[in-house]
Design a protein around this motif. Structure first.
Motif, short mmCIF file in Angstrom:
data_model
loop_
_atom_site.label_atom_id
_atom_site.label_comp_id
_atom_site.label_asym_id
_atom_site.label_seq_id
_atom_site.Cartn_x
_atom_site.Cartn_y
_atom_site.Cartn_z
N LEU A 1 0.87 -1.36 -0.17
CA LEU A 1 0.00 0.00 -0.10
C LEU A 1 0.86 1.15 0.08
CD1 LEU A 1 -2.84 -0.77 2.58
CD2 LEU A 1 -3.10 -0.25 0.23
N VAL A 2 0.44 2.17 -0.85
CA VAL A 2 1.41 3.41 -0.85
C VAL A 2 0.31 4.86 -0.66
CG1 VAL A 2 3.11 2.64 -2.47
CG2 VAL A 2 1.08 3.75 -3.26
N SER A 3 1.01 5.60 0.17
CA SER A 3 0.32 6.75 0.47
C SER A 3 1.30 7.94 0.46
CB SER A 3 -0.58 6.77 1.64
OG SER A 3 0.45 6.45 3.12
N HIS A 4 0.70 9.05 0.60
CA HIS A 4 1.47 10.35 0.56
C HIS A 4 2.99 10.40 1.45
CE1 HIS A 4 2.30 14.65 -0.32
NE2 HIS A 4 2.52 14.89 0.88
N GLY A 5 3.94 10.62 0.64
CA GLY A 5 5.11 10.65 1.39
C GLY A 5 6.07 9.46 1.56
N ASP A 6 5.29 8.45 1.00
CA ASP A 6 6.31 6.99 1.01
C ASP A 6 7.34 7.22 -0.04
OD1 ASP A 6 4.49 6.10 2.85
OD2 ASP A 6 3.42 4.89 1.54
N GLY B 1 -8.58 13.95 -5.90
CA GLY B 1 -9.53 14.98 -6.56
C GLY B 1 -10.53 14.23 -7.65
N HIS B 2 -9.65 13.63 -8.62
CA HIS B 2 -10.29 12.69 -9.68
C HIS B 2 -10.57 11.56 -9.14
CE1 HIS B 2 -10.50 10.80 -13.58
NE2 HIS B 2 -9.71 9.95 -13.26
N THR B 3 -9.97 11.02 -8.25
CA THR B 3 -10.71 9.80 -7.14
C THR B 3 -9.85 10.43 -5.96
OG1 THR B 3 -8.62 8.22 -7.42
CG2 THR B 3 -10.45 8.10 -8.89
N ASN B 4 -10.46 9.77 -4.82
CA ASN B 4 -9.98 10.11 -3.35
C ASN B 4 -8.80 9.75 -3.00
OD1 ASN B 4 -12.15 12.02 -2.87
ND2 ASN B 4 -13.35 10.85 -2.21
N GLY B 5 -8.50 8.70 -3.82
CA GLY B 5 -6.96 8.04 -3.45
C GLY B 5 -5.78 8.32 -4.48
N HIS B 6 -5.92 8.96 -5.36
CA HIS B 6 -5.00 9.10 -6.57
C HIS B 6 -3.82 9.69 -5.97
CE1 HIS B 6 -3.70 9.90 -10.36
NE2 HIS B 6 -4.82 10.06 -10.84
N VAL B 7 -2.70 8.87 -6.57
CA VAL B 7 -1.34 9.26 -6.26
C VAL B 7 -0.57 9.38 -7.61
CG1 VAL B 7 -1.17 8.10 -3.95
CG2 VAL B 7 -0.44 7.01 -6.06
N ALA B 8 0.63 10.18 -7.43
CA ALA B 8 1.58 10.55 -8.35
C ALA B 8 2.77 9.89 -8.15
CB ALA B 8 1.75 11.98 -8.73
N ARG C 1 0.68 20.69 -5.08
CA ARG C 1 1.67 19.80 -4.87
C ARG C 1 2.50 19.70 -6.14
NH1 ARG C 1 -1.83 18.31 -0.61
NH2 ARG C 1 -3.15 16.83 -1.63
N ILE C 2 1.77 19.65 -7.09
CA ILE C 2 2.46 19.23 -8.33
C ILE C 2 2.94 20.49 -8.70
CG2 ILE C 2 2.11 18.96 -10.86
CD1 ILE C 2 -0.37 16.98 -10.16
#
Length: 256
Positions: free
Chosen positions: A95-100, A116-123, A160-161
């Motif tokens: 599982l990955v989340s912000h800051g990992d 925003g597009h989805t609630n768990g979206h990450v880059a 953040r981007i």
């Protein structure tokens, strides 16, 4: 310091308007599939290069981003690194989340919350390599449709981007730029940088060339959604806060 070998990035069209991305680290031999719109196509593209997909990194749960996980896992045993929402479609190994921080060989990628597009979206941002895979959060001259999130949340994600180094190369997941440019010109008609960019996009598409990746610097000057804090955009679109201007822009794009 020992030099880390350059990542090799292979981009290819998938489905009707998605891009597939394979990221290969020659030093370790590891290869990451960034999202999986079409598992069979990813396997073909990897095989053609003599690469074996060892990792799957999903940005969000939509089927055109995680729907190919199963086929790739069955073929290669690849490990899935993904935000929790991807469990709707596929088991997740990490599982990955912000800051990992996650790694491909010795290359480090930072996980950024771009919901925003989805609630768990990450880059996934590789700082040392100057690249980011942003899924459907931001596009060349656009941003993702706000299916699950709220305007303030999505604006925070775009912030953040925006804070990444300007020279960062952004790999977005769809070839939407020509349609995005039409709205951008409507939203921000007096922007000469945007006008020049839109002309270049038309020329590239006429030649059948991709308009992805893009650079953050270019988007900061031209992409209306990244300019929601600009006084001219506020004057044209309203809103006391940038998130409100962003909301007005997103609503206008939805019905454009």
């Amino acid at each position: 310091p020992t030099l880390v070998s350059m990542l090799e990035i292979h981009q290819f069209p998938c489905l009707s308007d998605n891009y597939g991305f394979l990221v290969h680290d020659p030093a370790s031999g590891e290869t990451a599939a960034i999202d999986t719109p079409d598992g069979e196509e990813y396997l073909r593209q990897a095989n053609a290069r003599g690469w074996t997909i060892s990792h799957i990194w999903n940005t969000h749960w939509h089927p055109d981003h995680a729907g190919g996980n199963k086929a790739i896992i069955e073929a290669t045993g690849a490990l899935v690194f993904a935000p929790r929402e991807v469990e709707k479609l596929s088991p997740i190994d990490t599982l990955v989340s912000h800051g990992d921080i996650i790694r491909l060989g010795k290359h480090e990628a930072r996980v950024i919350d771009v919901s925003g597009h989805t609630n768990g979206h990450v880059a996934f941002h590789f700082p040392a390599d100057g690249i980011a895979f942003v899924g459907d959060s931001v596009f060349a001259l656009g941003c993702g449709r706000m299916f699950e999130g709220e305007p303030a949340q999505f604006w925070d994600s775009l912030e953040r981007i925006r804070q990444l180094p300007a020279e960062t190369t952004l790999y977005c997941a769809h070839e939407y730029t020509q349609a995005n440019a039409k709205f951008a010109l409507h939203a921000d008609p007096d922007n000469p940088e945007l006008a020049a960019y839109a002309q270049e996009v038309d020329a590239k598409r006429t030649r059948g060339e991709p308009t992805v990746p893009t650079s953050l610097a270019r988007e900061l000057g031209s992409n209306p959604f990244l300019r929601a804090d600009n006084p001219e955009m506020k004057a044209r679109w309203g809103g006391d806060k940038p998130a409100e201007t962003f909301a007005a822009l997103r609503a206008a794009k939805d019905s454009f």
